[in-house]
Motif scaffolding. Structure first.
Motif, PDB file in Angstrom:
ATOM      1  N   TYR A  84       3.434 -10.688   6.099  1.00 46.90           N
ATOM      2  CA  TYR A  84       2.212 -10.092   6.670  1.00 46.90           C
ATOM      3  C   TYR A  84       2.377  -9.807   8.163  1.00 46.90           C
ATOM      4  O   TYR A  84       1.897  -8.789   8.678  1.00 46.90           O
ATOM      5  CB  TYR A  84       0.989 -11.005   6.430  1.00 46.90           C
ATOM      6  N   VAL A  85       3.102 -10.682   8.858  1.00 40.34           N
ATOM      7  CA  VAL A  85       3.341 -10.441  10.293  1.00 40.34           C
ATOM      8  C   VAL A  85       4.133  -9.144  10.471  1.00 40.34           C
ATOM      9  O   VAL A  85       3.798  -8.301  11.304  1.00 40.34           O
ATOM     10  CB  VAL A  85       4.105 -11.629  10.930  1.00 40.34           C
ATOM     11  N   LEU A  86       5.163  -8.950   9.664  1.00 40.60           N
ATOM     12  CA  LEU A  86       5.968  -7.717   9.791  1.00 40.60           C
ATOM     13  C   LEU A  86       5.108  -6.484   9.514  1.00 40.60           C
ATOM     14  O   LEU A  86       5.204  -5.468  10.207  1.00 40.60           O
ATOM     15  CB  LEU A  86       7.174  -7.760   8.843  1.00 40.60           C
ATOM     16  N   ALA A  87       4.216  -6.580   8.528  1.00 45.23           N
ATOM     17  CA  ALA A  87       3.332  -5.437   8.224  1.00 45.23           C
ATOM     18  C   ALA A  87       2.403  -5.160   9.406  1.00 45.23           C
ATOM     19  O   ALA A  87       2.191  -4.005   9.797  1.00 45.23           O
ATOM     20  CB  ALA A  87       2.529  -5.735   6.966  1.00 45.23           C
ATOM     21  N   GLU A  88       1.904  -6.243  10.018  1.00 48.84           N
ATOM     22  CA  GLU A  88       0.982  -6.081  11.152  1.00 48.84           C
ATOM     23  C   GLU A  88       1.715  -5.499  12.368  1.00 48.84           C
ATOM     24  O   GLU A  88       1.204  -4.625  13.062  1.00 48.84           O
ATOM     25  CB  GLU A  88       0.360  -7.442  11.504  1.00 48.84           C
ATOM     26  N   LEU A  89       2.947  -5.944  12.597  1.00 43.04           N
ATOM     27  CA  LEU A  89       3.721  -5.425  13.741  1.00 43.04           C
ATOM     28  C   LEU A  89       4.033  -3.947  13.541  1.00 43.04           C
ATOM     29  O   LEU A  89       4.073  -3.172  14.492  1.00 43.04           O
ATOM     30  CB  LEU A  89       5.011  -6.243  13.925  1.00 43.04           C
ATOM     31  N   GLU A  90       4.202  -3.536  12.267  1.00 40.92           N
ATOM     32  CA  GLU A  90       4.420  -2.100  12.002  1.00 40.92           C
ATOM     33  C   GLU A  90       3.128  -1.338  12.279  1.00 40.92           C
ATOM     34  O   GLU A  90       3.123  -0.313  12.966  1.00 40.92           O
ATOM     35  CB  GLU A  90       4.861  -1.885  10.548  1.00 40.92           C
ATOM     36  N   GLU A  91       2.053  -1.895  11.804  1.00 45.30           N
ATOM     37  CA  GLU A  91       0.744  -1.240  11.951  1.00 45.30           C
ATOM     38  C   GLU A  91       0.384  -1.086  13.445  1.00 45.30           C
ATOM     39  O   GLU A  91      -0.166  -0.082  13.877  1.00 45.30           O
ATOM     40  CB  GLU A  91      -0.291  -2.101  11.189  1.00 45.30           C
ATOM     41  N   LYS A  92       0.811  -2.065  14.272  1.00 46.29           N
ATOM     42  CA  LYS A  92       0.526  -2.023  15.717  1.00 46.29           C
ATOM     43  C   LYS A  92       1.569  -1.180  16.468  1.00 46.29           C
ATOM     44  O   LYS A  92       1.557  -1.122  17.687  1.00 46.29           O
ATOM     45  CB  LYS A  92       0.504  -3.458  16.277  1.00 46.29           C
TER      46      LYS A  92
END
Ligand code: APR
Length: 238
Positions: A84-92
């Motif tokens: 989930y952190v990797l998905a959030e870092l992509e989204e940001k």
């Protein structure tokens, strides 16, 4: 570890082109065993007997048993905090793309979008002879191909000795070559050609693993569990 995480968060903050590459160690905290750690899959089963095209042709029952078990073991898997952190870092906007050797689909389940599945996806079933797509149920039920009739259904993963999906591999290589940071998470870097990726970037290289990298000289090495390390990076970034 803390100092390296601080150093990493600083370079990520000042970059907008990070590529992440993951291996089986990214999925162990979602209860999917890796291959070469002490209790990994290849300590229980010789990959030559199940993970090659020869195995598919010469011993389909064992090939089918092995991959049916892996598919069933993935029935109730869920992403962990690190996915989930990797998905959030992509989204940001911190991550440009994510190249994975994993066939679980967990990165997509966690919301990552720009993903290169370099070794395919275990849930995509096709006929090995005519490439017709089939369902997981047809594979698990040992059905013959409904197009050519052959008994050769298989998961859409890259077996040892097979080529990587060309377009996926070329696009992943291009992103790595252009990256300012290549973050390598949870892989022993034993398998060609993905283990060449750290040499392809002109940017900073980062290695997150439970063990030291062997035979590579990463700019930053963080020894720890992927989920915990990624959570700490996120806390420093977001
Ligand atoms: N956090 C960080 N690192 C971890 C964790 C974790 N929770 N769990 C395991 N690791 C590390 C191990 O120390 C090891 O270095 O992940 C790495 C897993 O290495 P392998 O089991 O060799 O898996 P991988 O590198 O992905 O294998 C590549 O080999 O068998 C083929 O096709 C298969 O895609 C796979 C390829």
């Amino acid at each position: 570890m803390k100092d390296n995480i601080k150093k990493l968060a600083h370079i990520i903050k000042n970059s907008n082109n990070m590529v992440v590459m993951t291996g089986a160690g990214m999925d162990t905290e979602s209860n999917i065993p890796d291959f070469r750690s002490k209790d990994g899959l290849w300590y229980k089963m010789d990959p030559a007997k199940v993970a090659t095209v020869e195995a598919l042709h010469q011993n389909y029952p064992l090939f089918h048993e092995f991959y049916s078990a892996r598919i069933k073991n993935m029935d109730n898997i869920t992403p962990h905090e690190g996915h989930y952190v990797l998905a959030e870092l992509e989204e940001k906007g911190y991550i440009k793309s994510l190249a994975t050797q994993n066939i679980s689909g967990l990165h997509a389940m966690a919301g990552s979008r720009n993903i290169y599945e370099l070794h395919g996806n275990i849930r995509e079933i096709r006929c090995n002879e005519c490439h017709t797509s089939h369902s997981i149920e047809e594979f698990l039920d040992k059905k013959n191909c409904n197009n050519c009739g052959k008994n050769a259904l298989r998961p859409g993963i890259v077996l040892f000795g097979e080529m990587l999906p060309t377009n996926t591999w070329q696009r992943a290589m291009r992103d790595v070559e252009n990256s300012e940071i290549l973050m390598v998470i949870g892989t022993s870097l034993q398998v060609y050609p993905v283990n060449q990726m750290p040499y392809m970037t002109r940017g900073k290289t980062v290695y997150i693993n439970m063990e030291q990298a062997r035979g590579y000289d990463f700019d930053i090495e963080i020894i720890g569990r992927a989920g915990e390390v990624l959570t700490e990076i996120k806390e420093m970034l977001l």
